[in-house]
Each structure stands twice: as C-alpha cells, then as structure tokens.
Motif scaffolding. Sequence first.
Motif: not given
Length: 213
Positions: A92-93, A162-167
């Motif tokens: 997760x995350x 999700x935005x942290x992973x994409x970054x």
Amino acid sequence: MFDDILNLLGEQLGTTVPETETTQPRAGKRKLKGVIFEYENDPRSVHSFAGGAGYSLASNWFTQLLPQLFIANGITKSQLCVFLYVAGGQRPGTGIAEYTQQEITDGLNGLAAKKSGAKMITRPTVNRAVRTLCEYKWLEPAGNGRIRLNVTLWFQGNSTSQHEVLAQIAADHDDDPTAFPHRIGPELVHHQEALDLNLDGEVPEPVRRKRTG
C-alpha cells in the motif's frame, strides 16, 4: 452564545475560561447548561472487500482495455495473469510488489498445484511475460526482487500517496516525459500483436454508453 460554549468546553477540560468583558453573561441571557453533538455517518468509511489484502484503484479505461486486448490476442494469457497477480500484491502506498519471478510462478500455480493433472505456468513463461510487460510500460524492475507498477493503471493507496510515488518515479527518470510510466494511455497502445489483427490500425476503445433521450 459563543462565550458560553467556550466556558462549557473549559469546564469539560478541567479549566474555566476567565470571565472578562467578552465572557461575562450579558444581561437578560441565561448560561448554556449543556451541548449535545450529533454526527452523521462518516462518508470516508472503509469499503468492504473480500479477503484481507485491502483493495486497489484502477483506471476504468485500462480495466476495459485489458479484456479487449485479450479477446483480440493483443495480450497473452500469461501476460494478463502475471500483471494481475503483481498488481494485487503491491505494498500500500508504494506501487511496489516484492516478488521474485519464482514467487510469481509459485503464486500463480497455487490452485493448479492442488488439482491432479492441472496445467501450470512455468518460470520461463513468467520471465517472458514480465519482460514484455516492462516493454509495455505496465511494470518496471525496481531491483532486489521488487517490481514497480505503473500506478496510473493500478494503485493501492490514496491520491496523496499516488502523487508522491509519481513524483519519485519522475525523479528516478530525470523527469523524462517519455519514460515510465508515461507511455500508457488512450492515445497510445504498445501491443503490435493487436494492431496486426485486421483492426485497421485503430486502438481498441472502451465501451461507451449510448445516450438516451
């Protein structure tokens, strides 16, 4: 009224708000004796899903594209099964699944191994499927037995995660707009097998609802 509420809350916490010009009762008004708070059901309650592994969010476009590709022989059974197994096993995350290819093989054979004479997937087949899925930009090797999911397709976690992973993915690829996971979307399909099947070069489109009225 606001000053009375402050005094009440102060009493509940073991302290009393000092009476000043603003907190002293006004002439002709009675002190508030009690407050009852009623709450509606929390709209953020956890969904109910089978099993103990939680749930993931998936792109509706991609969810419809998967079976279309399978029907059109644009993706093999082994590729589809490997992707779904890995997607369901992500932490997760993070968008990361910690599987070796042998663990993927054993996991996919979990039910078949219990049936006499059942056909099972082999590790070389899993190896080829993983390699092809990486070419499609659905998966990416992350080292040390880890596989990174294309989190624009399938993700377990909230939007902030999700935005942290994409970054992080963008930083890992020097912010290259053509790198993983940017090549997947309705405009582009990287399945030459599907395009070779009398599809007139058209990308399979998701089913669209007919307008009524």
